[in-house]
Design a protein around this motif. Structure first.
Motif, PDB file in Angstrom:
ATOM      1  N   ILE A  70     -30.781  55.703 -28.345  1.00  0.00           N
ATOM      2  CA  ILE A  70     -30.386  55.954 -26.963  1.00  0.00           C
ATOM      3  C   ILE A  70     -30.515  54.701 -26.114  1.00  0.00           C
ATOM      4  O   ILE A  70     -29.679  54.432 -25.243  1.00  0.00           O
ATOM      5  CB  ILE A  70     -31.221  57.106 -26.380  1.00  0.00           C
ATOM      6  N   SER A  71     -31.552  53.909 -26.349  1.00  0.00           N
ATOM      7  CA  SER A  71     -31.745  52.692 -25.563  1.00  0.00           C
ATOM      8  C   SER A  71     -30.600  51.706 -25.760  1.00  0.00           C
ATOM      9  O   SER A  71     -30.302  50.901 -24.875  1.00  0.00           O
ATOM     10  CB  SER A  71     -33.082  52.028 -25.932  1.00  0.00           C
ATOM     11  N   GLN A  72     -29.942  51.777 -26.926  1.00  0.00           N
ATOM     12  CA  GLN A  72     -28.784  50.930 -27.191  1.00  0.00           C
ATOM     13  C   GLN A  72     -27.490  51.594 -26.725  1.00  0.00           C
ATOM     14  O   GLN A  72     -26.585  50.936 -26.210  1.00  0.00           O
ATOM     15  CB  GLN A  72     -28.702  50.623 -28.683  1.00  0.00           C
ATOM     16  N   LEU A  73     -27.442  52.898 -26.870  1.00  0.00           N
ATOM     17  CA  LEU A  73     -26.251  53.666 -26.514  1.00  0.00           C
ATOM     18  C   LEU A  73     -26.038  53.730 -25.007  1.00  0.00           C
ATOM     19  O   LEU A  73     -24.904  53.612 -24.516  1.00  0.00           O
ATOM     20  CB  LEU A  73     -26.371  55.089 -27.073  1.00  0.00           C
ATOM     21  N   SER A  74     -27.129  53.914 -24.264  1.00  0.00           N
ATOM     22  CA  SER A  74     -27.045  54.068 -22.812  1.00  0.00           C
ATOM     23  C   SER A  74     -28.182  53.314 -22.140  1.00  0.00           C
ATOM     24  O   SER A  74     -29.178  53.914 -21.719  1.00  0.00           O
ATOM     25  CB  SER A  74     -27.093  55.559 -22.436  1.00  0.00           C
ATOM     26  N   PRO A  75     -28.066  51.983 -22.023  1.00  0.00           N
ATOM     27  CA  PRO A  75     -29.149  51.170 -21.456  1.00  0.00           C
ATOM     28  C   PRO A  75     -29.540  51.581 -20.041  1.00  0.00           C
ATOM     29  O   PRO A  75     -30.665  51.340 -19.605  1.00  0.00           O
ATOM     30  CB  PRO A  75     -28.555  49.752 -21.468  1.00  0.00           C
ATOM     31  N   GLY A  76     -28.623  52.194 -19.317  1.00  0.00           N
ATOM     32  CA  GLY A  76     -28.911  52.603 -17.955  1.00  0.00           C
ATOM     33  C   GLY A  76     -29.736  53.871 -17.847  1.00  0.00           C
ATOM     34  O   GLY A  76     -30.200  54.224 -16.759  1.00  0.00           O
ATOM     35  N   LYS A  96     -41.780  50.009 -28.010  1.00  0.00           N
ATOM     36  CA  LYS A  96     -41.003  48.965 -28.674  1.00  0.00           C
ATOM     37  C   LYS A  96     -39.583  49.432 -28.976  1.00  0.00           C
ATOM     38  O   LYS A  96     -38.655  48.618 -29.034  1.00  0.00           O
ATOM     39  CB  LYS A  96     -41.698  48.542 -29.975  1.00  0.00           C
ATOM     40  N   LYS A  97     -39.406  50.729 -29.168  1.00  0.00           N
ATOM     41  CA  LYS A  97     -38.080  51.263 -29.458  1.00  0.00           C
ATOM     42  C   LYS A  97     -37.224  51.413 -28.204  1.00  0.00           C
ATOM     43  O   LYS A  97     -36.026  51.667 -28.298  1.00  0.00           O
ATOM     44  CB  LYS A  97     -38.193  52.616 -30.157  1.00  0.00           C
ATOM     45  N   GLY A  98     -37.850  51.279 -27.021  1.00  0.00           N
ATOM     46  CA  GLY A  98     -37.049  51.305 -25.799  1.00  0.00           C
ATOM     47  C   GLY A  98     -37.472  52.272 -24.723  1.00  0.00           C
ATOM     48  O   GLY A  98     -36.821  52.361 -23.673  1.00  0.00           O
ATOM     49  N   ALA A  99     -38.568  53.028 -24.917  1.00  0.00           N
ATOM     50  CA  ALA A  99     -39.026  53.961 -23.887  1.00  0.00           C
ATOM     51  C   ALA A  99     -39.521  53.193 -22.665  1.00  0.00           C
ATOM     52  O   ALA A  99     -40.038  52.075 -22.777  1.00  0.00           O
ATOM     53  CB  ALA A  99     -40.132  54.850 -24.428  1.00  0.00           C
TER      54      ALA A  99
END
Length: 223
Positions: A70-76, A96-99
């Protein structure tokens, strides 16, 4: 305009309780809800919400795996993890995964809304009970030894090398006094560097600075 939210948790009653809290607040609109990581990814791709409230332990694809996609799919989309786990390994892994934030589920409505507000405004939020465990782990890892400064990969163009050194030591849970002794500078100078780091990274405290650094792999939290 209301901020859009998706809630993904495999416990229906928990989702319902969050929906009631948000309905009473009136700031957010829950546009969808799901029960596993796969659904989280599909729903975020469909709605591109402002905020995703996400559990970790779910059937099929778990929250950690979903966070990375999700962090790559929808950075916003800001990702706030809601979990029963206060183990620092869970926290550091999902960050580290983007949370963008991590809360334990035994929270009150005020804390949840405050965390959501901070994330929407571009900040990070960590449950105080989790923060304590992270700091203990950082201190354990430091083990009274001096760490190699080259472990730090600075955000070039933002922090100076000295500020990067201080940030790395903050990540190890070192006190201002210990940082000063290690770098042969005064505690006042350490405080000045820390204030500069917070200002440049646009965060409110050293915990948020460390979280941002971990998320972007600017520092190490292991030996």
């Amino acid at each position: 305009m209301k901020k859009t939210v998706i809630i993904v948790d495999d416990h229906h009653l928990f989702r319902e309780s969050i929906i009631r809290i948000l309905a009473l607040d009136g700031t957010y609109e829950v546009v969808a809800e799901g029960s596993n990581g796969k659904e989280a990814i599909q729903l975020v791709e469909m709605y591109k919400p402002n905020l995703l409230l996400l559990d970790i332990n779910m059937p099929g694809k778990n929250g950690v795996e979903a966070t990375e996609e999700i962090s790559q799919l929808s950075p916003g989309t800001k990702i706030l993890v809601l979990s029963i786990h206060d183990d620092e390994s869970y926290v550091t892994h999902v960050l580290k995964k983007g949370a963008d934030g991590y809360l334990l589920k035994e929270i009150d409505s005020e804390t949840l809304l405050e965390a959501m507000r901070i994330l929407i405004e571009g900040g990070s939020y960590l449950d105080p009970r989790v923060t304590a465990n992270l700091i203990k782990e950082f201190r354990r890892l430091s083990d009274g030894t001096r760490h190699e400064i080259q472990d730090c990969t600075p955000p070039y163009g933002i922090l100076t090398r000295r500020e990067c050194e201080v940030l790395q030591m903050l990540a190890y849970g070192m006190s201002n006094r210990t940082i000063g002794e290690t770098l042969f500078i005064s505690e006042k100078t350490v405080k000045n560097h820390t204030s500069s780091i917070l200002q440049k990274l646009d965060v409110n405290d050293r915990t948020q600075a460390v979280l941002l650094a971990i998320k972007n792999n600017w520092v190490r939290v292991d030996k």
